[in-house]
Scaffold this active site. Structure first.
Site, short mmCIF file in Angstrom:
data_model
loop_
_atom_site.label_atom_id
_atom_site.label_comp_id
_atom_site.label_asym_id
_atom_site.label_seq_id
_atom_site.Cartn_x
_atom_site.Cartn_y
_atom_site.Cartn_z
N CYS A 73 0.76 -1.07 -0.04
CA CYS A 73 0.10 0.01 -0.04
C CYS A 73 0.80 1.21 0.12
O CYS A 73 2.18 1.29 0.28
CB CYS A 73 -1.19 0.01 1.13
N CYS A 76 3.14 1.82 2.71
CA CYS A 76 4.66 1.31 2.93
C CYS A 76 5.64 2.24 2.06
O CYS A 76 6.59 2.21 2.63
CB CYS A 76 4.45 -0.11 2.05
N ASP A 482 12.36 23.94 -34.24
CA ASP A 482 13.43 24.26 -35.07
C ASP A 482 13.33 23.86 -36.28
O ASP A 482 12.41 23.10 -36.71
CB ASP A 482 14.81 23.71 -34.38
N ASP A 665 16.74 20.27 -32.19
CA ASP A 665 17.72 19.36 -32.09
C ASP A 665 18.28 19.25 -30.73
O ASP A 665 18.61 20.10 -30.26
CB ASP A 665 18.85 19.87 -33.38
N ASP A 669 20.28 22.81 -30.01
CA ASP A 669 19.12 23.81 -29.35
C ASP A 669 19.17 23.26 -27.85
O ASP A 669 18.10 23.66 -27.27
CB ASP A 669 17.96 23.53 -30.04
#
Length: 774
Positions: A73, A76, A482, A665, A669
Site C-alpha cells: 500500500c 508502505c 526548430d 535538435d 538547441d
C-alpha cells in the site's frame, strides 16, 4: 544502471543469493531462493557485501536498485522513503509502487550500504538486488504459490459452503438436533482450519513481519479478519453454539487470494519499460581471436576493439561497427520502426537489436552500461522512478489517509460496542472498515499509468527522460519548432549536380574532403573520390580556401567569395548554397536541398486542427525559413535566430501565460530546450544520453511529436479518472462499512476490485486506437 545484477552474473551466485535474501516472511525472497534451488533459511541482505551491487553517479554518490517485498500500500512507500530520507547521507530515495523497485542515492563516504539499509529491513521489508532476469523465475514461483493457495481455499470454501447450507437449513427445521449441527460444524472445522492455515500464509507471514517491526501494513487487518472469523467459529463449535463462520473465513480468504493474484497479474502487464529492455540484454558473446578462433565469453569480458560474431537470430551483445557481412537488423528498439534496417560494412549497430538474415562480424565500440541499450535503460528508469506532481499528491493524501482510517476503525468498534452490540460483532465491523479503506487504488492511480505510458512510447521509439514530462506535455498549448535537423532531416543533398561540369565538381570535392560542415559533406558525397588531396584552409563562417595551380580558389558563401547580390542562379534558387570562385572563371553555384522529415506536413496540420499554436524559430536565412514555413502552413516564424534569441522568445511566450513545447535538435538547441515548459528532441542513436530534452524520439518520422502529446493527454485523463474511481469507491464504501452494511467478506471483494479497476483502467493506455490520436 538498473541492470546491476545482470552486469555481474557471478555476484548472484548460489553463495551470494543465500546471503542476500530477506527475512523468512518475504514471499518474494523465498521465491527467489526457490528459483535457484536453495533453501529459505538464508540471512539478511546485510550479511552480504552490498558493494558488489553499488554504482556511482557523475558526482561520486553511490546508487543501488533493490526489489522490495511485503509492500502492499501507499503507506508502505511512506515508511520506506521516510526511514531512508531521515539519514542525512541520503541524497534521494524513491519507491515505485507498481514495479516495487527502490532506488537509493547516498554519499558513500558518510554511510556504508549495510548501515543505510538496516532501518528498511527492520521495518519488515526484505530487500534483494534488482535483477529482472532472476525475478522472472521468482515471479513464476510466486504465481504458482498463489495459485496453490487459491486452489486450496477454493476447494475448502466450496465444501464448507455445502455443509453450511445444511446447517442453515436445519435451523429452520425441527428435524436437525444440536448433535447433528455440532457434527457438521466439526466437519467444517476439519476442512476450514487447515485450509486457512495453508492458504493464508501469503497474508500471515507479511503481517507478522510488519508487527515484529512495530508497524502495520494492509495484511494485518486482512489476517486479523480471517483469524477472527475462524477463531470465533471454533469457539462457537466448542461451546455447541448455533452460529459458526467457517464458510465466511475460507470464502473471505478465497476472494482475497483472487484479488492478490489478479493484482499481481495486472502489475506484470504494466511491467516497466526499463525492465523489459534489460531482458533484451545478452549475457554472452562470441568473440574472434587474432588467430581466427571463436570462443564464447561473458558479455562483460568483451572490450572495445574486439571482433564479435553475431549469428542469425541472436541479439547483438555490444555496440559496434559492421566489419564483415551484410544482414537485416530489427532496430525497432532504437527507432520504433517495424521495418528492418540493412547493416553493411561500416554501418553502426547497437546492443539489443536483433540480427535477422545473415551472420555478421562487428568491431566493438561500446560494452556494458555504456551501450545505447544501457543509455536507454538509465533514461527510462530515471523517468519511471521519478516523483511527478500527481505521484506526490497521491503520497500526501495517503500520508494523512492512513491515520484517519485507523481512527475511523476504532470509532466504529467503540460505537457498535457502546450501543449494545457484542464486542465480537463490533470488532468484525471495525475490521471490515480497515479492509475496505485500504488505499491501494489510490497508490496505484499514478504509477501504473506512468509505466504503461513509458512502455507505449518506447514501442514507438520515444524515450521519456523527465519524471513529470508527461504531466507537463499534457498541459501545453503552443508548439515551437526548430528547422534544421527537426522539421528537416539535416542531411543536405546537392540539388543541381547535373548542371555542374565534372571538373568543377571534382575540384570542389577535393577541397571538402576533410571538412565536417554539412554543405561540404554534401559536396564530398556527390563528387568523385579521385584526385589528390589539397591543402585547404577552413575559415569559420565563410568557407574553404586553397591554392590550385597557383590560383586562389574559394568555396563558400556569396559575400566571402566577393559576389554581389546581383549574381543569381537562372532558376532564382533561394535555398542553402555555396559558390566556387577563382580568378579567370565564372563563379559556380552549388545548390542544396534539406529534405522535410516524413510526416511533417501532416503533423503540423493535425496540431493546428487541435487548436495548438505553431511557431517556427530558425537560425537559417529569411528566404529559406519563409519557404519552409509556407510549405508546411506555419504562419508565425522567425529567421536568423541565434540561441540566445530563441531563449528570449520562449521566455517572452511564457510571460504571456503560454505553455510551450520546444521541438529542436538535442545538441544545438540545448538552451532553448531547457528554457521551454517541456521539450522534445529528435536524436541520433548516439545522442540519447546527451540531449537536454524531456522526450527523445528515434527515427525520421515526426509522428512521434503527435504521439507523445496524445499519450500525455490520455495519461492525464486516466490519472484523473483513477483518482475519481478511488475517491468514489471510498465515499461509498466507508460509510457503508461504518454503518455495518459491509461484512469482511464484501470488504475484501470491494477492496480487491477497486485496485483491479484502477489497474485495468490504466491498461487502456496500451491500446493505440484512432481515438488516441490528435
Amino acid at each position: 544502471m538498473g541492470g546491476i545484477a545482470l552486469d555481474k552474473p557471478d555476484a548472484m551466485s548460489g553463495r551470494n543469493l543465500h546471503d542476500l535474501g530477506g527475512d523468512c516472511c518475504a514471499g518474494g525472497a523465498m521465491a527467489l531462493a526457490a528459483a535457484s534451488g536453495l533453501q529459505a533459511d538464508y540471512h539478511s541482505f546485510l550479511d552480504a557485501d552490498p558493494t558488489a551491487f553499488v554504482q556511482k553517479d557523475e558526482q561520486g554518490n553511490a546508487m543501488l536498485y533493490l526489489l522490495v517485498e511485503n509492500m502492499h500500500c501507499a503507506n508502505c512507500i511512506k515508511n520506506i522513503e521516510g526511514a531512508l530520507s531521515s539519514n542525512p547521507a541520503v541524497e534521494e530515495a524513491r519507491v515505485n509502487f507498481s514495479t516495487r523497485r527502490l532506488f537509493v542515492r547516498w554519499q558513500e563516504d558518510l554511510e556504508a550500504a549495510a548501515d543505510l539499509l538496516k532501518p528498511v529491513i527492520a521495518l519488515g521489508y526484505p530487500l534483494t538486488p534488482y535483477n529482472p532476469e532472476m525475478m522472472q523465475s521468482a515471479s513464476a514461483e510466486e504465481d504458482r504459490k498463489l495459485l496453490r493457495a487459491l486452489a486450496v481455499a477454493g476447494f475448502a470454501a466450496a465444501n464448507v459452503m455445502l455443509l453450511s447450507v445444511s446447517v442453515w437449513a436445519g435451523l429452520f427445521s425441527e428435524d436437525m438436533g444440536p448433535a447433528t449441527r455440532d457434527f457438521l460444524h466439526w466437519i467444517s472445522a476439519m476442512i476450514a482450519l487447515p485450509a486457512v492455515a495453508y492458504a493464508g500464509q501469503p497474508f500471515f507471514k507479511s503481517a507478522m513481519g510488519a508487527l515484529k517491526a512495530g508497524h502495520l501494513n494492509m495484511d494485518v487487518p486482512i489476517s486479523l479478519a480471517v483469524v477472527l472469523a475462524a477463531g470465533l467459529s471454533l469457539s462457537e463449535t466448542i461451546q455447541s453454539g448455533e452460529h459458526a463462520y467457517f464458510d465466511a473465513s475460507v470464502t473471505l480468504l478465497f476472494f482475497l487470494l483472487i484479488g492478490r493474484y489478479l493484482d499481481k497479474a495486472a502489475r506484470s502487464k504494466a511491467r516497466s519499460a526499463a525492465e523489459r529492455l534489460l531482458l533484451l540484454k545478452s549475457v554472452a558473446a562470441t568473440i574472434i581471436d587474432d588467430n581466427g578462433e571463436r570462443r564464447t565469453v561473458p558479455v562483460e569480458a568483451v572490450l572495445p576493439g574486439t571482433r564479435v560474431q553475431v549469428a542469425v537470430g541472436d541479439r547483438l551483445p555490444v555496440d559496434g561497427v559492421v566489419s564483415s557481412g551484410r544482414s537485416d537488423i530489427d532496430v525497432s528498439l532504437v527507432t520504433g520502426e517495424s521495418l528492418p534496417a540493412i547493416a553493411k560494412i561500416g554501418e553502426p549497430v547497437f546492443a539489443g537489436t536483433l540480427n535477422l538474415s545473415a551472420p555478421l562480424e562487428i568491431t566493438t565500440t561500446k560494452t556494458g552500461d555504456d551501450t545505447l541499450l544501457g543509455d536507454i535503460v538509465r533514461l527510462m528508469e530515471a523517468a519511471e522512478q521519478g516523483r511527478a506532481k500527481y505521484v506526490r499528491l497521491a503520497d500526501r493524501i495517503a500520508h494523512y489517509y492512513a491515520p484517519v482510517v485507523h481512527i475511523l476503525a476504532a470509532v466504529t468498534f467503540a460505537g457498535w460496542w457502546v450501543f449494545g452490540t457484542d464486542w465480537q460483532v463490533a470488532l468484525i465491523q471495525a475490521v471490515a472498515v480497515l479492509i475496505i479503506t485500504c488505499p491501494c487504488a489510490l497508490g496505484l492511480a499514478v504509477p501504473v499509468v506512468q509505466v504503461v505510458a513509458s512502455g507505449r512510447l518506447l514501442g514507438k521509439g520515444i524515450l521519456v527522460k523527465a519524471a513529470d514530462g508527461l504531466e507537463r506535455l499534457a498541459q501545453i498549448d503552443t508548439v515551437v519548432f526548430d528547422k534544421t535537423g527537426t522539421l528537416t532531416e539535416g542531411r543536405l543533398d546537392l540539388l543541381n549536380r547535373n548542371q555542374i561540369i565534372e571538373d568543377d565538381l571534382a575540384l570542389a570535392s577535393r577541397m571538402t574532403r576533410q571538412s565536417r560542415h554539412p554543405l561540404a559533406m554534401a559536396v564530398t558525397r556527390a563528387g568523385p573520390l579521385a584526385g589528390e588531396e589539397l591543402e585547404v584552409a577552413e575559415i569559420p563562417g565563410c568557407g574553404l580556401q586553397a591554392i590550385v595551380d597557383g590560383v586562389d580558389v574559394k568555396l563558400g558563401n556569396r559575400d566571402w567569395c566577393g559576389l554581389s547580390e546581383d549574381i543569381q542562379s537562372d532558376d532564382g534558387f533561394v535555398g542553402p548554397e555555396l559558390w566556387l570562385a577563382r580568378a579567370g572563371s565564372a563563379p559556380v553555384h552549388f545548390q542544396f536541398r534539406d529534405h522535410l522529415r516524413p510526416g511533417a506536413e501532416k503533423m503540423i496540420s493535425n496540431l493546428k486542427k487541435q487548436g495548438f499554436k505553431v511557431e517556427l524559430l530558425s537560425g537559417d536565412r529569411r528566404s529559406v525559413v519563409e519557404n519552409i514555413a509556407a510549405d508546411l502552413g506555419i504562419d508565425n516564424w522567425l529567421a536568423q535566430q541565434r540561441p540566445e534569441d530563441k531563449v528570449a522568445r520562449l521566455k517572452a511566450m511564457a510571460e504571456t501565460g503560454q505553455k510551450v513545447v520546444m521541438v529542436g535538435d538535442g545538441l544545438n538547441d540545448a538552451p532553448a530546450l531547457s528554457a521551454a515548459y517541456v521539450s522534445i528532441s529528435p536524436a541520433s542513436a548516439a545522442d540519447v544520453s546527451q540531449t537536454a530534452a524531456d522526450f527523445i524520439f528515434q527515427g525520421r518520422d515526426l509522428e512521434a511529436v503527435t504521439e507523445s502529446i496524445a499519450v500525455a493527454r490520455k495519461s492525464r485523463r486516466l490519472v484523473l479518472q483513477n483518482f475519481s474511481l478511488a475517491f468514489t469507491y471510498n465515499a461509498i464504501a466507508v460509510p457503508m462499512a461504518v454503518a455495518g452494511m459491509v461484512t469482511p467478506l464484501f470488504a475484501a471483494i470491494a477492496m480487491s476490485a477497486s485496485s483491479l479497476i484502477v489497474c485495468l483502467n490504466s491498461m487502456r493506455l496500451k491500446r493505440a486506437g484512432r481515438e488516441d490520436r490528435i
